[in-house]
Design a protein around this motif. Structure first.
Motif, PDB file in Angstrom:
ATOM      1  N   ALA A 191       0.704  -1.285   0.083  1.00 60.20           N
ATOM      2  CA  ALA A 191       0.016  -0.018   0.107  1.00 60.20           C
ATOM      3  C   ALA A 191       0.993   1.169   0.074  1.00 60.20           C
ATOM      4  N   GLY A 192       0.484   2.466  -0.496  1.00 60.74           N
ATOM      5  CA  GLY A 192       0.856   3.662  -0.322  1.00 60.74           C
ATOM      6  C   GLY A 192       1.612   3.886   1.219  1.00 60.74           C
ATOM      7  N   THR A 193       2.804   4.039   1.363  1.00 67.57           N
ATOM      8  CA  THR A 193       3.311   4.379   2.583  1.00 67.57           C
ATOM      9  C   THR A 193       3.976   5.469   2.587  1.00 67.57           C
ATOM     10  N   THR A 194       3.686   6.143   3.922  1.00 63.88           N
ATOM     11  CA  THR A 194       4.414   7.589   3.981  1.00 63.88           C
ATOM     12  C   THR A 194       5.393   7.450   5.108  1.00 63.88           C
ATOM     13  N   GLY A 195       5.841   8.484   5.489  1.00 64.20           N
ATOM     14  CA  GLY A 195       7.133   8.519   6.340  1.00 64.20           C
ATOM     15  C   GLY A 195       6.910   8.467   7.808  1.00 64.20           C
ATOM     16  N   TYR A 196       6.002   8.020   8.268  1.00 66.71           N
ATOM     17  CA  TYR A 196       5.828   7.724   9.727  1.00 66.71           C
ATOM     18  C   TYR A 196       6.659   7.115  10.391  1.00 66.71           C
ATOM     19  N   ASP A 197       7.206   7.523  11.569  1.00 63.55           N
ATOM     20  CA  ASP A 197       7.887   6.762  12.445  1.00 63.55           C
ATOM     21  C   ASP A 197       7.018   6.038  13.418  1.00 63.55           C
ATOM     22  N   TYR A 198       6.716   4.752  13.053  1.00 67.31           N
ATOM     23  CA  TYR A 198       5.598   4.066  13.699  1.00 67.31           C
ATOM     24  C   TYR A 198       5.888   3.617  15.197  1.00 67.31           C
ATOM     25  N   GLU A 199       7.070   3.670  15.407  1.00 68.17           N
ATOM     26  CA  GLU A 199       7.452   3.725  16.892  1.00 68.17           C
ATOM     27  C   GLU A 199       6.983   4.814  17.727  1.00 68.17           C
ATOM     28  N   THR A 200       7.145   5.937  17.387  1.00 64.67           N
ATOM     29  CA  THR A 200       6.745   7.046  17.865  1.00 64.67           C
ATOM     30  C   THR A 200       5.443   7.774  17.330  1.00 64.67           C
ATOM     31  N   MET A 201       5.107   7.317  16.287  1.00 64.10           N
ATOM     32  CA  MET A 201       3.983   7.831  15.534  1.00 64.10           C
ATOM     33  C   MET A 201       4.118   9.403  15.502  1.00 64.10           C
ATOM     34  N   THR A 202       5.252   9.496  14.953  1.00 67.94           N
ATOM     35  CA  THR A 202       5.510  10.936  14.547  1.00 67.94           C
ATOM     36  C   THR A 202       5.853  11.084  13.187  1.00 67.94           C
ATOM     37  N   MET A 203       5.675  12.237  12.462  1.00 67.73           N
ATOM     38  CA  MET A 203       6.204  12.222  11.129  1.00 67.73           C
ATOM     39  C   MET A 203       7.279  13.544  11.133  1.00 67.73           C
ATOM     40  N   PRO A 204       8.410  13.121  10.711  1.00 62.48           N
ATOM     41  CA  PRO A 204       9.478  14.021  10.498  1.00 62.48           C
ATOM     42  C   PRO A 204       9.169  15.320   9.628  1.00 62.48           C
ATOM     43  N   ASP A 205       9.952  16.214   9.686  1.00 66.65           N
ATOM     44  CA  ASP A 205       9.554  17.403   8.911  1.00 66.65           C
ATOM     45  C   ASP A 205      10.136  17.431   7.673  1.00 66.65           C
ATOM     46  N   ASP A 206      11.332  16.546   7.524  1.00 64.65           N
ATOM     47  CA  ASP A 206      11.902  16.625   6.143  1.00 64.65           C
ATOM     48  C   ASP A 206      11.618  15.286   5.178  1.00 64.65           C
TER      49      ASP A 206
END
Length: 127
Positions: free
Chosen positions: A31-46
């Protein structure tokens, strides 16, 4: 038909109703996959960190299906700002150096404004 579902553990999979990957008769649809860090459930800025997270998530899904990035036959890149795409080329070129998949890049808004890249791939299990 042999079908297996693979989850990354993302809460979005349950909330939206999809699988990170589906394996059917030797084909792997990620599936379409985005840049989430699934351990912290945060999205980096860059976009660079998001791209790295995206490829890592895809790599884990492929590994669970018995494949690697080298088995990818098609890739779709979706970015809300096409100007960010050229900066991704060196890493994408390295990641897919062996596979050299058929690929397409789209410029489109993603689910949330902080998302800078989404990648979807199709792979074939080796053997």
């Amino acid at each position: 038909m042999d079908r297996r579902h693979i989850s990354s553990g993302s809460p979005f999979e349950t909330q939206i109703g999809y699988s990170r990957a589906v394996v059917v008769d030797g084909w792997i649809f990620v599936a379409g996959t985005t840049g989430y860090d699934y351990e912290t459930m945060t999205m980096p800025d860059d976009v660079a960190t998001q791209r790295a997270n995206t490829l890592a998530t895809i790599g884990r899904a492929l590994a669970e299906a018995g494949a690697t990035l080298d088995d990818v036959v098609q890739a779709r890149y979706i970015l809300p700002d096409r100007a960010d795409f050229e900066a991704c080329w060196p890493v994408l070129s390295a990641a897919f150096a062996t596979a050299r998949p058929a690929a397409t890049m789209f410029e489109a808004r993603l689910m949330t404004p902080e998302m800078k890249i989404e990648i979807e791939v199709v792979a074939r299990q080796p053997g």
